[in-house]
Design a protein around this motif. Sequence first.
Motif, PDB file in Angstrom:
ATOM      1  N   ILE A  77     -51.006 -47.403 -21.698  1.00  0.00           N
ATOM      2  CA  ILE A  77     -51.169 -48.786 -22.162  1.00  0.00           C
ATOM      3  C   ILE A  77     -51.687 -48.798 -23.592  1.00  0.00           C
ATOM      4  O   ILE A  77     -51.251 -49.610 -24.414  1.00  0.00           O
TER       5      ILE A  77
ATOM      6  N   GLN B  60     -49.684 -50.695 -26.392  1.00  0.00           N
ATOM      7  CA  GLN B  60     -50.250 -51.797 -27.165  1.00  0.00           C
ATOM      8  C   GLN B  60     -50.048 -51.571 -28.659  1.00  0.00           C
ATOM      9  O   GLN B  60     -49.743 -52.514 -29.387  1.00  0.00           O
TER      10      GLN B  60
ATOM     11  N   SER C  90     -53.800 -61.851 -27.714  1.00  0.00           N
ATOM     12  CA  SER C  90     -53.916 -61.442 -26.309  1.00  0.00           C
ATOM     13  C   SER C  90     -53.994 -59.923 -26.193  1.00  0.00           C
ATOM     14  O   SER C  90     -54.773 -59.384 -25.414  1.00  0.00           O
ATOM     15  N   ILE C  91     -53.170 -59.240 -26.983  1.00  0.00           N
ATOM     16  CA  ILE C  91     -53.196 -57.770 -26.964  1.00  0.00           C
ATOM     17  C   ILE C  91     -54.541 -57.264 -27.484  1.00  0.00           C
ATOM     18  O   ILE C  91     -55.139 -56.355 -26.898  1.00  0.00           O
TER      19      ILE C  91
ATOM     20  N   ASN D 162     -57.145 -57.739 -24.869  1.00  0.00           N
ATOM     21  CA  ASN D 162     -56.932 -56.785 -23.796  1.00  0.00           C
ATOM     22  C   ASN D 162     -57.359 -55.385 -24.220  1.00  0.00           C
ATOM     23  O   ASN D 162     -57.856 -54.609 -23.414  1.00  0.00           O
ATOM     24  N   GLU D 163     -57.182 -55.083 -25.505  1.00  0.00           N
ATOM     25  CA  GLU D 163     -57.542 -53.765 -26.028  1.00  0.00           C
ATOM     26  C   GLU D 163     -59.047 -53.509 -25.893  1.00  0.00           C
ATOM     27  O   GLU D 163     -59.473 -52.385 -25.610  1.00  0.00           O
TER      28      GLU D 163
ATOM     29  N   LEU E   8     -59.544 -52.556 -22.441  1.00  0.00           N
ATOM     30  CA  LEU E   8     -58.936 -51.248 -22.228  1.00  0.00           C
ATOM     31  C   LEU E   8     -59.918 -50.128 -22.566  1.00  0.00           C
ATOM     32  O   LEU E   8     -60.085 -49.192 -21.784  1.00  0.00           O
TER      33      LEU E   8
ATOM     34  N   TYR F 137     -57.132 -55.415 -13.711  1.00  0.00           N
ATOM     35  CA  TYR F 137     -56.838 -55.174 -15.125  1.00  0.00           C
ATOM     36  C   TYR F 137     -55.342 -54.947 -15.335  1.00  0.00           C
ATOM     37  O   TYR F 137     -54.741 -55.515 -16.246  1.00  0.00           O
TER      38      TYR F 137
ATOM     39  N   ASP G 243     -53.395 -58.160 -14.925  1.00  0.00           N
ATOM     40  CA  ASP G 243     -53.634 -59.033 -16.085  1.00  0.00           C
ATOM     41  C   ASP G 243     -52.864 -58.536 -17.308  1.00  0.00           C
ATOM     42  O   ASP G 243     -52.257 -59.324 -18.028  1.00  0.00           O
ATOM     43  N   TYR G 244     -52.888 -57.229 -17.529  1.00  0.00           N
ATOM     44  CA  TYR G 244     -52.178 -56.672 -18.684  1.00  0.00           C
ATOM     45  C   TYR G 244     -50.676 -56.908 -18.559  1.00  0.00           C
ATOM     46  O   TYR G 244     -50.014 -57.285 -19.526  1.00  0.00           O
ATOM     47  N   ARG G 245     -50.139 -56.668 -17.372  1.00  0.00           N
ATOM     48  CA  ARG G 245     -48.696 -56.881 -17.177  1.00  0.00           C
ATOM     49  C   ARG G 245     -48.318 -58.334 -17.433  1.00  0.00           C
ATOM     50  O   ARG G 245     -47.258 -58.614 -17.996  1.00  0.00           O
TER      51      ARG G 245
ATOM     52  N   LYS H 103     -48.282 -58.854 -21.176  1.00  0.00           N
ATOM     53  CA  LYS H 103     -47.121 -58.189 -21.747  1.00  0.00           C
ATOM     54  C   LYS H 103     -45.831 -58.958 -21.436  1.00  0.00           C
ATOM     55  O   LYS H 103     -45.001 -59.173 -22.325  1.00  0.00           O
TER      56      LYS H 103
END
Length: 147
Positions: free
Chosen positions: A33, A37, A66-67, A70-71, A74, A118, A121-123, A126
């Motif tokens: 991921i 990203q 958003s990325i 999320n990072e 991560l 997590y 949420d990430y999917r 994306k």
Amino acid sequence: MKSEKIKYNYTEWYSADELNEHSKKWLSELLFIKDEQQFLLNLIQSFSTKRISKNQLAQLEDFKNSINENEIMLHSKISQVKKHMNQLKILVDGVNQLEMEHGYKKTHKELFKSMNKYLLDYRTVKERGLAKLTSIMKTTKPSNNNE
């Protein structure tokens, strides 16, 4: 005569090797991921050179934000999983530390739930972002090098 129901936790059924495999899989997914990203951020950046509308630019900025959000999560997840992997020795050191072993398994169960959330949420982030990119790509005319 009532029979008592015994409630089992899923971690009671997993060996130390299986718990370690879960952790290794989580770490592998998280590192993938991280690379993904970076690719997505580079892809978003490539659209900054194209002629797009303000609305499309706002959509790209939303995806980028958003990325980035999320990072942050991560990096926290990667640290949690690495720490958890290092603590596995509690189960395999041959010393009876029942309280600590129970704590490790409890932490594993919580991390299992947290990782699932997590990843879902990430999917979602994306998928929504890629849908925006696809829409923008369909409406953006390719640049002509002869201009």
